[in-house]
Design a protein around this motif. Structure first.
Motif, PDB file in Angstrom:
ATOM      1  N   GLU A 189     148.750 115.853 120.925  1.00  0.00           N
ATOM      2  CA  GLU A 189     148.917 115.901 122.379  1.00  0.00           C
ATOM      3  C   GLU A 189     150.164 116.679 122.773  1.00  0.00           C
ATOM      4  O   GLU A 189     150.139 117.486 123.707  1.00  0.00           O
ATOM      5  N   SER A 190     151.271 116.455 122.071  1.00  0.00           N
ATOM      6  CA  SER A 190     152.511 117.157 122.395  1.00  0.00           C
ATOM      7  C   SER A 190     153.447 117.117 121.206  1.00  0.00           C
ATOM      8  O   SER A 190     153.434 116.173 120.413  1.00  0.00           O
ATOM      9  N   LEU A 191     154.241 118.162 121.092  1.00  0.00           N
ATOM     10  CA  LEU A 191     155.343 118.217 120.139  1.00  0.00           C
ATOM     11  C   LEU A 191     156.602 118.094 120.976  1.00  0.00           C
ATOM     12  O   LEU A 191     157.052 119.045 121.606  1.00  0.00           O
ATOM     13  N   ASP A 192     157.156 116.887 120.987  1.00  0.00           N
ATOM     14  CA  ASP A 192     158.150 116.552 122.003  1.00  0.00           C
ATOM     15  C   ASP A 192     159.503 117.201 121.762  1.00  0.00           C
ATOM     16  O   ASP A 192     160.085 117.787 122.678  1.00  0.00           O
ATOM     17  N   SER A 193     160.037 117.120 120.556  1.00  0.00           N
ATOM     18  CA  SER A 193     161.381 117.632 120.316  1.00  0.00           C
ATOM     19  C   SER A 193     161.577 117.944 118.848  1.00  0.00           C
ATOM     20  O   SER A 193     160.927 117.358 117.980  1.00  0.00           O
ATOM     21  N   SER A 249     147.602 105.537 102.962  1.00  0.00           N
ATOM     22  CA  SER A 249     147.333 104.095 102.983  1.00  0.00           C
ATOM     23  C   SER A 249     148.480 103.360 102.302  1.00  0.00           C
ATOM     24  O   SER A 249     148.977 103.789 101.260  1.00  0.00           O
ATOM     25  N   TYR A 250     148.906 102.270 102.904  1.00  0.00           N
ATOM     26  CA  TYR A 250     150.056 101.564 102.352  1.00  0.00           C
ATOM     27  C   TYR A 250     149.670 100.657 101.182  1.00  0.00           C
ATOM     28  O   TYR A 250     150.392 100.598 100.184  1.00  0.00           O
ATOM     29  N   ALA A 251     148.535  99.981 101.267  1.00  0.00           N
ATOM     30  CA  ALA A 251     148.191  98.974 100.255  1.00  0.00           C
ATOM     31  C   ALA A 251     147.105  99.445  99.291  1.00  0.00           C
ATOM     32  O   ALA A 251     147.111  99.037  98.127  1.00  0.00           O
ATOM     33  N   TYR A 252     146.190 100.269  99.738  1.00  0.00           N
ATOM     34  CA  TYR A 252     145.012 100.586  98.935  1.00  0.00           C
ATOM     35  C   TYR A 252     145.218 101.903  98.183  1.00  0.00           C
ATOM     36  O   TYR A 252     145.491 102.943  98.787  1.00  0.00           O
ATOM     37  N   THR A 253     145.061 101.858  96.885  1.00  0.00           N
ATOM     38  CA  THR A 253     145.157 103.058  96.057  1.00  0.00           C
ATOM     39  C   THR A 253     143.875 103.871  96.187  1.00  0.00           C
ATOM     40  O   THR A 253     142.937 103.501  96.912  1.00  0.00           O
ATOM     41  N   ASP A 254     143.828 104.990  95.468  1.00  0.00           N
ATOM     42  CA  ASP A 254     142.636 105.837  95.544  1.00  0.00           C
ATOM     43  C   ASP A 254     141.416 105.176  94.922  1.00  0.00           C
ATOM     44  O   ASP A 254     140.287 105.639  95.106  1.00  0.00           O
ATOM     45  N   GLU A 255     141.597 104.063  94.185  1.00  0.00           N
ATOM     46  CA  GLU A 255     140.458 103.337  93.631  1.00  0.00           C
ATOM     47  C   GLU A 255     139.803 102.418  94.651  1.00  0.00           C
ATOM     48  O   GLU A 255     138.670 101.992  94.460  1.00  0.00           O
ATOM     49  N   ASP A 256     140.515 102.123  95.736  1.00  0.00           N
ATOM     50  CA  ASP A 256     139.980 101.242  96.780  1.00  0.00           C
ATOM     51  C   ASP A 256     139.686 101.974  98.079  1.00  0.00           C
ATOM     52  O   ASP A 256     138.776 101.594  98.822  1.00  0.00           O
ATOM     53  N   LEU A 257     140.459 102.996  98.384  1.00  0.00           N
ATOM     54  CA  LEU A 257     140.299 103.693  99.661  1.00  0.00           C
ATOM     55  C   LEU A 257     140.494 105.186  99.435  1.00  0.00           C
ATOM     56  O   LEU A 257     141.512 105.612  98.876  1.00  0.00           O
ATOM     57  N   MET A 258     139.517 105.965  99.867  1.00  0.00           N
ATOM     58  CA  MET A 258     139.580 107.413  99.739  1.00  0.00           C
ATOM     59  C   MET A 258     139.816 108.007 101.122  1.00  0.00           C
ATOM     60  O   MET A 258     138.922 108.045 101.971  1.00  0.00           O
ATOM     61  N   LEU A 259     141.040 108.459 101.343  1.00  0.00           N
ATOM     62  CA  LEU A 259     141.419 109.029 102.628  1.00  0.00           C
ATOM     63  C   LEU A 259     141.183 110.537 102.583  1.00  0.00           C
ATOM     64  O   LEU A 259     141.633 111.220 101.654  1.00  0.00           O
ATOM     65  N   TYR A 260     140.504 111.081 103.584  1.00  0.00           N
ATOM     66  CA  TYR A 260     140.188 112.509 103.575  1.00  0.00           C
ATOM     67  C   TYR A 260     140.103 113.007 105.011  1.00  0.00           C
ATOM     68  O   TYR A 260     139.931 112.224 105.964  1.00  0.00           O
ATOM     69  N   TRP A 261     140.249 114.331 105.168  1.00  0.00           N
ATOM     70  CA  TRP A 261     140.069 114.954 106.469  1.00  0.00           C
ATOM     71  C   TRP A 261     138.572 115.042 106.772  1.00  0.00           C
ATOM     72  O   TRP A 261     137.813 115.576 105.981  1.00  0.00           O
ATOM     73  N   LYS A 262     138.184 114.535 107.919  1.00  0.00           N
ATOM     74  CA  LYS A 262     136.765 114.389 108.222  1.00  0.00           C
ATOM     75  C   LYS A 262     136.045 115.732 108.293  1.00  0.00           C
ATOM     76  O   LYS A 262     134.920 115.880 107.815  1.00  0.00           O
ATOM     77  N   SER A 263     136.697 116.749 108.866  1.00  0.00           N
ATOM     78  CA  SER A 263     136.044 118.049 109.031  1.00  0.00           C
ATOM     79  C   SER A 263     136.906 119.188 108.516  1.00  0.00           C
ATOM     80  O   SER A 263     136.855 120.306 109.037  1.00  0.00           O
ATOM     81  N   GLY A 264     137.676 118.955 107.500  1.00  0.00           N
ATOM     82  CA  GLY A 264     138.526 120.009 106.947  1.00  0.00           C
ATOM     83  C   GLY A 264     139.611 120.420 107.914  1.00  0.00           C
ATOM     84  O   GLY A 264     140.252 119.578 108.568  1.00  0.00           O
ATOM     85  N   ASP A 265     139.838 121.729 108.022  1.00  0.00           N
ATOM     86  CA  ASP A 265     140.854 122.225 108.950  1.00  0.00           C
ATOM     87  C   ASP A 265     140.482 121.964 110.403  1.00  0.00           C
ATOM     88  O   ASP A 265     141.358 121.915 111.270  1.00  0.00           O
ATOM     89  N   GLU A 266     139.194 121.804 110.686  1.00  0.00           N
ATOM     90  CA  GLU A 266     138.774 121.508 112.047  1.00  0.00           C
ATOM     91  C   GLU A 266     139.087 120.073 112.446  1.00  0.00           C
ATOM     92  O   GLU A 266     138.898 119.698 113.612  1.00  0.00           O
ATOM     93  N   SER A 267     139.558 119.273 111.503  1.00  0.00           N
ATOM     94  CA  SER A 267     139.937 117.905 111.835  1.00  0.00           C
ATOM     95  C   SER A 267     141.211 117.851 112.650  1.00  0.00           C
ATOM     96  O   SER A 267     141.546 116.793 113.205  1.00  0.00           O
ATOM     97  N   LEU A 268     141.944 118.952 112.728  1.00  0.00           N
ATOM     98  CA  LEU A 268     143.189 119.013 113.487  1.00  0.00           C
ATOM     99  C   LEU A 268     142.987 119.906 114.701  1.00  0.00           C
ATOM    100  O   LEU A 268     142.670 121.085 114.574  1.00  0.00           O
ATOM    101  N   SER A 269     143.140 119.333 115.874  1.00  0.00           N
ATOM    102  CA  SER A 269     143.027 120.079 117.121  1.00  0.00           C
ATOM    103  C   SER A 269     144.342 119.993 117.879  1.00  0.00           C
ATOM    104  O   SER A 269     145.036 118.970 117.830  1.00  0.00           O
TER     105      SER A 269
END
Length: 474
Positions: free
Chosen positions: A90-94, A202-222
């Motif tokens: 939304e904004s890059l404040d400072s 993720s703070y508690a879950y390792t890659d064996e429990d939770l796989m965090l990924y960008w949903k649409s690659g570079d398009e995941s960032l708007s």
């Protein structure tokens, strides 16, 4: 007759009373029918029943929140649950150079599937909830690595949205402001570019429990096109992901939001470079001031030195105390050296002027004493003078233009063995030789020549320095 009259009057009265009552009943039936029509309406305009008033359709019962243990992740004991992430900045404040951090406001969205939240729906529509239901179900424990401060906006309610689909897919969105650290390199400041990153993990879950990924690659960032900063130009936003290892807990999926900022130079040109350059040029004015105007040249030199010190202090006050040299430090300190050298130049001119005047005064006094010697009649143009061993170096220099007489034999003057005999020539040639010796002083003793050469050397050297500086850092 009187009875018949009374009977007719009674019949008329009863008839009128019955008619009034029938009219009142008709009016009451009409009003009641209008109210009923207004209350229920036609069958086509009927509203669907409000399901929130039915106890059977409470959220907890519809999503079966009470039937499952939501303290455990979905598919506990099975493969890692994939959690997709996308971000809208939304904004890059400072951007703070002193604290070496940045502040950013963004919408963070998570996507995953939890079959425990599936429900039956004839319309296949999702259900949207606020932050109150989030506390009762399982959500990913994503945090911002290297963050200093962060908070979820809560005006007028917590800016949290939870959307559940009938098949169990979940969208979890929140609006958050984060202040995170950024390792900045100021070796080229203010002609620098900085690369910062916001890291999610993720703070508690390792890659064996939770796989965090960008949903649409570079398009995941708007990014909002209206984002702008006063001192920086946003050059690039992109996403990356990699594994992070902790020796005590294991491997974790980490997502990166990388962005590159290029600093605007115009502000520093006006506030730092132009004033420093003008101070250096102002110090050159003293080269055109008469060397005998001591107050004018000293005041000008001290003013420029103090002004340069103030500029250097102001720039360093808005910067972190780094242990390496910045590009602006090189420019300011070289400018300070030029200003300081102009002060030293006048100190050298003033000192050499004093020495020269003292020496010329001695020569004039000696010439006056020599011209006041008594005349010896019948004396030839040359005569000899005996100098004992107590003569000074200045005395011998003053006699450099005189001709030397041959040494007197020891037999003639036996009692003057330690004396030196000098043949003095009183001709006009000796006077001309002394004048040439005075004019033949070295250039360092000619104070006017020092100022003359400084007028060319100082500006030329500073121009060469600027050409090298801007060619290297630009």
């Amino acid at each position: 007759m009187p009875y018949l009259r009374r009977f007719l009057i009674l019949v008329l009265f009863l008839g009128s009373f019955g008619e009034c009552r029938s009219k009142h009943s008709t009016r009451e039936r009409r009003w009641t029918g209008a109210v009923e029509t207004q209350k229920h309406g036609t069958s086509l305009a009927k509203k669907p029943p409000d399901v929130t008033k039915s106890r059977r359709l409470k959220t907890e019962q519809l999503l079966k929140v009470d039937d499952h243990d939501f303290t455990m992740r979905p598919a506990f004991g099975g493969p890692a649950i994939p959690v997709g992430v996308d971000v809208q900045v939304e904004s890059l404040d400072s951007i703070s150079e002193v604290d070496m951090d940045f502040t950013i406001t963004l919408y963070l969205r998570h996507y995953w599937k939890d079959e425990r939240l599936s429900f039956t729906s004839t319309t296949n529509k999702s259900m949207t909830f606020d932050g109150r239901l989030v506390k009762k179900i399982w959500v990913p424990d994503v945090f911002f690595v290297h963050s200093k401060r962060s908070f979820i906006h809560d005006t007028t309610k917590e800016n949290i949205m939870l959307r559940v689909f009938p098949d169990g897919h979940v969208l979890y969105s929140l609006r958050v402001t984060v202040t995170a650290a950024c390792n900045m390199d100021f070796s080229r400041f203010p002609l620098d570019s900085q690369s910062c990153s916001l890291e999610l993990e993720s703070y508690a879950y390792t890659d064996e429990d939770l796989m965090l990924y960008w949903k649409s690659g570079d398009e995941s960032l708007s990014i909002d096109d209206k984002i702008s900063l006063s001192q920086f130009l946003i050059q690039k936003f992109h996403t990356t992901s990699r594994l992070a290892f902790y020796s005590s807990t294991g491997w974790y999926n980490r997502l990166y939001i990388n962005f590159t900022l290029r600093r605007h130079i115009f502000f520093f040109l006006l506030q730092t470079y132009f004033p420093a350059t003008l101070m250096v040029m102002l110090s050159w004015v003293s080269f055109w001031i008469d060397r005998r105007a001591v107050p004018a040249r000293v005041s000008l030199g001290i003013t420029t030195v103090l002004t340069m010190s103030t500029i250097i202090t102001g720039v360093n006050a808005s910067m972190p105390r780094v242990s390496y040299i910045k590009a602006v430090d090189i420019y300011l300190w070289v400018s300070f050296v030029f200003v300081f050298l102009s002060v030293l130049e006048y100190a050298a001119v003033n000192y050499l002027t004093t020495v020269q005047e003292r020496r010329e005064r001695k020569l004039r006094d000696r010439a006056v004493r020599e011209q006041s010697l008594p005349c010896a009649c019948g004396m030839s143009h040359t005569r000899t003078m005996m100098l004992d061993g107590t003569y000074s170096e200045a005395d011998t220099n003053s006699l450099a233009g005189y001709t030397e007489a041959p040494m007197v034999p020891e037999e003639v003057v036996p009692e003057k063995q330690e004396h030196m005999v000098v043949h003095l020539s009183m001709s006009s040639e000796s006077t001309n030789t002394k004048k040439k010796g005075i004019r033949g002083l070295r250039i360092m003793q000619n104070t006017h020549a020092i100022d003359k050469y400084s007028r060319m050397i100082f500006p030329g050297a500073y121009v060469i320095f600027n050409l090298i500086y801007w060619s290297v850092y630009c």
